[in-house]
Write a protein that holds these residues in place. Sequence first.
Motif, PDB file in Angstrom:
ATOM      1  N   ILE A   1      -1.322   9.216  -2.122  1.00  0.00           N
ATOM      2  CA  ILE A   1      -1.576  10.422  -1.313  1.00  0.00           C
ATOM      3  C   ILE A   1      -2.706  10.158  -0.315  1.00  0.00           C
ATOM      4  O   ILE A   1      -2.614  10.501   0.873  1.00  0.00           O
ATOM      5  N   PHE A   2      -3.767   9.496  -0.792  1.00  0.00           N
ATOM      6  CA  PHE A   2      -4.902   9.194   0.097  1.00  0.00           C
ATOM      7  C   PHE A   2      -4.443   8.292   1.251  1.00  0.00           C
ATOM      8  O   PHE A   2      -4.747   8.560   2.428  1.00  0.00           O
ATOM      9  N   ILE A   3      -3.699   7.218   0.903  1.00  0.00           N
ATOM     10  CA  ILE A   3      -3.243   6.278   1.942  1.00  0.00           C
ATOM     11  C   ILE A   3      -2.241   6.956   2.870  1.00  0.00           C
ATOM     12  O   ILE A   3      -2.257   6.752   4.090  1.00  0.00           O
ATOM     13  N   PHE A   4      -1.366   7.793   2.308  1.00  0.00           N
ATOM     14  CA  PHE A   4      -0.367   8.501   3.116  1.00  0.00           C
ATOM     15  C   PHE A   4      -1.064   9.380   4.165  1.00  0.00           C
ATOM     16  O   PHE A   4      -0.689   9.378   5.345  1.00  0.00           O
ATOM     17  N   LEU A   5      -2.092  10.128   3.734  1.00  0.00           N
ATOM     18  CA  LEU A   5      -2.800  11.018   4.660  1.00  0.00           C
ATOM     19  C   LEU A   5      -3.585  10.220   5.703  1.00  0.00           C
ATOM     20  O   LEU A   5      -3.832  10.690   6.815  1.00  0.00           O
TER      21      LEU A   5
ATOM     22  N   ILE B   1       5.678   4.808   1.964  1.00  0.00           N
ATOM     23  CA  ILE B   1       4.704   3.747   2.237  1.00  0.00           C
ATOM     24  C   ILE B   1       5.317   2.369   2.032  1.00  0.00           C
ATOM     25  O   ILE B   1       5.112   1.455   2.845  1.00  0.00           O
ATOM     26  N   ILE B   2       6.088   2.182   0.955  1.00  0.00           N
ATOM     27  CA  ILE B   2       6.700   0.869   0.691  1.00  0.00           C
ATOM     28  C   ILE B   2       7.674   0.511   1.817  1.00  0.00           C
ATOM     29  O   ILE B   2       7.708  -0.633   2.289  1.00  0.00           O
ATOM     30  N   HIS B   3       8.450   1.473   2.269  1.00  0.00           N
ATOM     31  CA  HIS B   3       9.394   1.192   3.363  1.00  0.00           C
ATOM     32  C   HIS B   3       8.658   0.817   4.655  1.00  0.00           C
ATOM     33  O   HIS B   3       9.087  -0.074   5.384  1.00  0.00           O
ATOM     34  N   LEU B   4       7.552   1.505   4.928  1.00  0.00           N
ATOM     35  CA  LEU B   4       6.783   1.176   6.128  1.00  0.00           C
ATOM     36  C   LEU B   4       6.181  -0.224   6.025  1.00  0.00           C
ATOM     37  O   LEU B   4       6.154  -0.984   6.989  1.00  0.00           O
TER      38      LEU B   4
ATOM     39  N   PHE C   1      -2.947  -0.185  14.440  1.00  0.00           N
ATOM     40  CA  PHE C   1      -1.809  -0.763  13.730  1.00  0.00           C
ATOM     41  C   PHE C   1      -2.284  -1.701  12.610  1.00  0.00           C
ATOM     42  O   PHE C   1      -1.749  -1.688  11.502  1.00  0.00           O
ATOM     43  N   GLY C   2      -3.318  -2.508  12.896  1.00  0.00           N
ATOM     44  CA  GLY C   2      -3.852  -3.419  11.883  1.00  0.00           C
ATOM     45  C   GLY C   2      -4.449  -2.673  10.700  1.00  0.00           C
ATOM     46  O   GLY C   2      -4.233  -3.056   9.538  1.00  0.00           O
ATOM     47  N   VAL C   3      -5.203  -1.604  10.968  1.00  0.00           N
ATOM     48  CA  VAL C   3      -5.792  -0.794   9.895  1.00  0.00           C
ATOM     49  C   VAL C   3      -4.695  -0.169   9.045  1.00  0.00           C
ATOM     50  O   VAL C   3      -4.764  -0.116   7.808  1.00  0.00           O
ATOM     51  N   LEU C   4      -3.655   0.273   9.727  1.00  0.00           N
ATOM     52  CA  LEU C   4      -2.500   0.886   9.051  1.00  0.00           C
ATOM     53  C   LEU C   4      -1.852  -0.119   8.086  1.00  0.00           C
ATOM     54  O   LEU C   4      -1.528   0.204   6.943  1.00  0.00           O
ATOM     55  N   LEU C   5      -1.711  -1.385   8.541  1.00  0.00           N
ATOM     56  CA  LEU C   5      -1.072  -2.405   7.716  1.00  0.00           C
ATOM     57  C   LEU C   5      -1.861  -2.694   6.441  1.00  0.00           C
ATOM     58  O   LEU C   5      -1.280  -2.949   5.382  1.00  0.00           O
ATOM     59  N   VAL C   6      -3.188  -2.656   6.535  1.00  0.00           N
ATOM     60  CA  VAL C   6      -4.022  -2.925   5.353  1.00  0.00           C
ATOM     61  C   VAL C   6      -3.716  -1.922   4.241  1.00  0.00           C
ATOM     62  O   VAL C   6      -3.506  -2.294   3.076  1.00  0.00           O
ATOM     63  N   GLY C   7      -3.680  -0.639   4.599  1.00  0.00           N
ATOM     64  CA  GLY C   7      -3.373   0.396   3.607  1.00  0.00           C
ATOM     65  C   GLY C   7      -1.984   0.231   3.020  1.00  0.00           C
ATOM     66  O   GLY C   7      -1.778   0.367   1.806  1.00  0.00           O
ATOM     67  N   LEU C   8      -1.013  -0.102   3.870  1.00  0.00           N
ATOM     68  CA  LEU C   8       0.377  -0.219   3.413  1.00  0.00           C
ATOM     69  C   LEU C   8       0.547  -1.380   2.437  1.00  0.00           C
ATOM     70  O   LEU C   8       1.188  -1.243   1.382  1.00  0.00           O
ATOM     71  N   VAL C   9      -0.016  -2.541   2.783  1.00  0.00           N
ATOM     72  CA  VAL C   9       0.217  -3.729   1.952  1.00  0.00           C
ATOM     73  C   VAL C   9      -0.503  -3.615   0.609  1.00  0.00           C
ATOM     74  O   VAL C   9       0.016  -4.084  -0.422  1.00  0.00           O
ATOM     75  N   ILE C  10      -1.669  -2.994   0.579  1.00  0.00           N
ATOM     76  CA  ILE C  10      -2.398  -2.857  -0.690  1.00  0.00           C
ATOM     77  C   ILE C  10      -1.607  -1.994  -1.667  1.00  0.00           C
ATOM     78  O   ILE C  10      -1.403  -2.364  -2.831  1.00  0.00           O
ATOM     79  N   LEU C  11      -1.114  -0.847  -1.201  1.00  0.00           N
ATOM     80  CA  LEU C  11      -0.385   0.032  -2.118  1.00  0.00           C
ATOM     81  C   LEU C  11       0.951  -0.586  -2.543  1.00  0.00           C
ATOM     82  O   LEU C  11       1.332  -0.526  -3.716  1.00  0.00           O
ATOM     83  N   THR C  12       1.660  -1.197  -1.581  1.00  0.00           N
ATOM     84  CA  THR C  12       2.958  -1.796  -1.905  1.00  0.00           C
ATOM     85  C   THR C  12       2.809  -2.895  -2.955  1.00  0.00           C
ATOM     86  O   THR C  12       3.556  -2.942  -3.947  1.00  0.00           O
ATOM     87  N   ASN C  13       1.834  -3.775  -2.776  1.00  0.00           N
ATOM     88  CA  ASN C  13       1.646  -4.854  -3.744  1.00  0.00           C
ATOM     89  C   ASN C  13       1.175  -4.337  -5.096  1.00  0.00           C
ATOM     90  O   ASN C  13       1.530  -4.901  -6.134  1.00  0.00           O
ATOM     91  N   SER C  14       0.386  -3.272  -5.106  1.00  0.00           N
ATOM     92  CA  SER C  14      -0.046  -2.717  -6.402  1.00  0.00           C
ATOM     93  C   SER C  14       1.155  -2.155  -7.156  1.00  0.00           C
ATOM     94  O   SER C  14       1.247  -2.293  -8.386  1.00  0.00           O
ATOM     95  N   VAL C  15       2.116  -1.556  -6.442  1.00  0.00           N
ATOM     96  CA  VAL C  15       3.342  -1.063  -7.095  1.00  0.00           C
ATOM     97  C   VAL C  15       4.151  -2.240  -7.652  1.00  0.00           C
ATOM     98  O   VAL C  15       4.638  -2.201  -8.789  1.00  0.00           O
ATOM     99  N   LEU C  16       4.279  -3.313  -6.853  1.00  0.00           N
ATOM    100  CA  LEU C  16       5.052  -4.479  -7.300  1.00  0.00           C
ATOM    101  C   LEU C  16       4.414  -5.113  -8.542  1.00  0.00           C
ATOM    102  O   LEU C  16       5.114  -5.444  -9.511  1.00  0.00           O
ATOM    103  N   PHE C  17       3.078  -5.266  -8.538  1.00  0.00           N
ATOM    104  CA  PHE C  17       2.400  -5.863  -9.702  1.00  0.00           C
ATOM    105  C   PHE C  17       2.521  -4.960 -10.923  1.00  0.00           C
ATOM    106  O   PHE C  17       2.680  -5.441 -12.048  1.00  0.00           O
TER     107      PHE C  17
ATOM    108  N   PHE D   1      -5.371  -9.232  -2.420  1.00  0.00           N
ATOM    109  CA  PHE D   1      -4.856  -9.400  -3.778  1.00  0.00           C
ATOM    110  C   PHE D   1      -5.758  -8.708  -4.797  1.00  0.00           C
ATOM    111  O   PHE D   1      -5.287  -8.039  -5.709  1.00  0.00           O
ATOM    112  N   PHE D   2      -7.081  -8.877  -4.618  1.00  0.00           N
ATOM    113  CA  PHE D   2      -8.016  -8.304  -5.587  1.00  0.00           C
ATOM    114  C   PHE D   2      -7.870  -6.776  -5.646  1.00  0.00           C
ATOM    115  O   PHE D   2      -7.790  -6.197  -6.732  1.00  0.00           O
ATOM    116  N   ILE D   3      -7.813  -6.126  -4.485  1.00  0.00           N
ATOM    117  CA  ILE D   3      -7.711  -4.655  -4.466  1.00  0.00           C
ATOM    118  C   ILE D   3      -6.355  -4.212  -5.034  1.00  0.00           C
ATOM    119  O   ILE D   3      -6.268  -3.244  -5.803  1.00  0.00           O
ATOM    120  N   SER D   4      -5.272  -4.944  -4.679  1.00  0.00           N
ATOM    121  CA  SER D   4      -3.939  -4.590  -5.183  1.00  0.00           C
ATOM    122  C   SER D   4      -3.868  -4.724  -6.702  1.00  0.00           C
ATOM    123  O   SER D   4      -3.330  -3.849  -7.396  1.00  0.00           O
TER     124      SER D   4
END
Length: 357
Positions: free
Chosen positions: A140-144, A13-16, A263-279, A121-124
């Motif tokens: 797992i939820f976002i991946f599926l 997910i982070i790579h995507l 594609f836009g819906v896909l980006l929302v899931g990706l950015v939320i999880l990636t930023n939560s990992v970074l934080f 930001f709030f969700i992340s």
Amino acid sequence: MTQRIQIAAVFIIIHLSFGYVVYPNLIYMLTETAHWEVIICQCLLQLILIWVYMKGLNYFPAQNVIDIYLKMGRWAAIIFLTPFAINLIVLASLNNRIHTEVIISIFLPRTPYWAILVLLFFISVYTALKGLGTILRSAIFIFLFVIPLVVLNIFSSSVNFNIHNVTPGLNLPPKFLLEMKFFYLLGFSSFLFLGFIASKTKLLFRQLFAAWVIVTLLSLSIVYIPLFIFGQDTVVTLKNPFLESMDSIDISWFSFNRQAIFFGVLLVGLVILTNSVLFWMIGTIMQKVYKWNASYWISAFSFIALIIALVVPNKNLLEKYFLWSSGAQAFFMIIIPITIFIYGFWSNGGVRGHGKK
């Protein structure tokens, strides 16, 4: 076993998340033919660094990367990890802003960008505050949810392919290896989070190999889909080649007539999880190095990241700052695995820990 699958999902997910927006443009600027050669070289370099990182971490069973730097000395943890945490703040900030710009251009043109930024930001931050367990379960939820959309994007875009737009070939010698943009590419290879969960889950290199293969195939698809549709001469003139290629696909047979919406819906899931990992990584570093509650650090730094994202004036500066931050990230992706490996190899404690394993 379940947690290892979750970690592999986070890795993909982070790579995507980092790959869809800026990554293709860098590849197109590095070469006009044999784009696969650049991607394979970058992925192989990433695989070597992951091997070095995992080898170094295995010298210290049940310890994460912060514990190892603290073992070297508090000075080492401050020198190596504090700049790394600061760059993660900038990276999270710019990653959120750059994805917000794309999301607005797809389906929220009348919504002010600050409103989307605050929501993402709030969700992340909320996910990061809930801890690693919540992040891994969310992965797992976002991946599926995301992977079927990725597969849909790939297969539906094939109707617009023109094989004459792509020249396979082989560039020898590979001159791009000496260019700074190739170094920036390495910044998109986010694997350092593996060292933060090493104390909780024992990771083996071969278990990550399958995830690495998937990431390599997805990287090839991200670069080659716009190439097959538009060709090299056109993609270098596009701001978001992948988004443009999705917009070019007619799916009038479906309830949503724009492929880009998926594609836009896909980006929302990706950015939320990636930023939560970074934080979460930022909070873990600061808590262990400076002895203050991680939730306070996450809250404070996420607010700073939000301010940074809000004050970047335009897209040109946004992409320039994002590249600089990726370059700094690439530096840490080289220096952290190598220092961990060298310290583990030479320290008596590291050798004993490896022997016990």
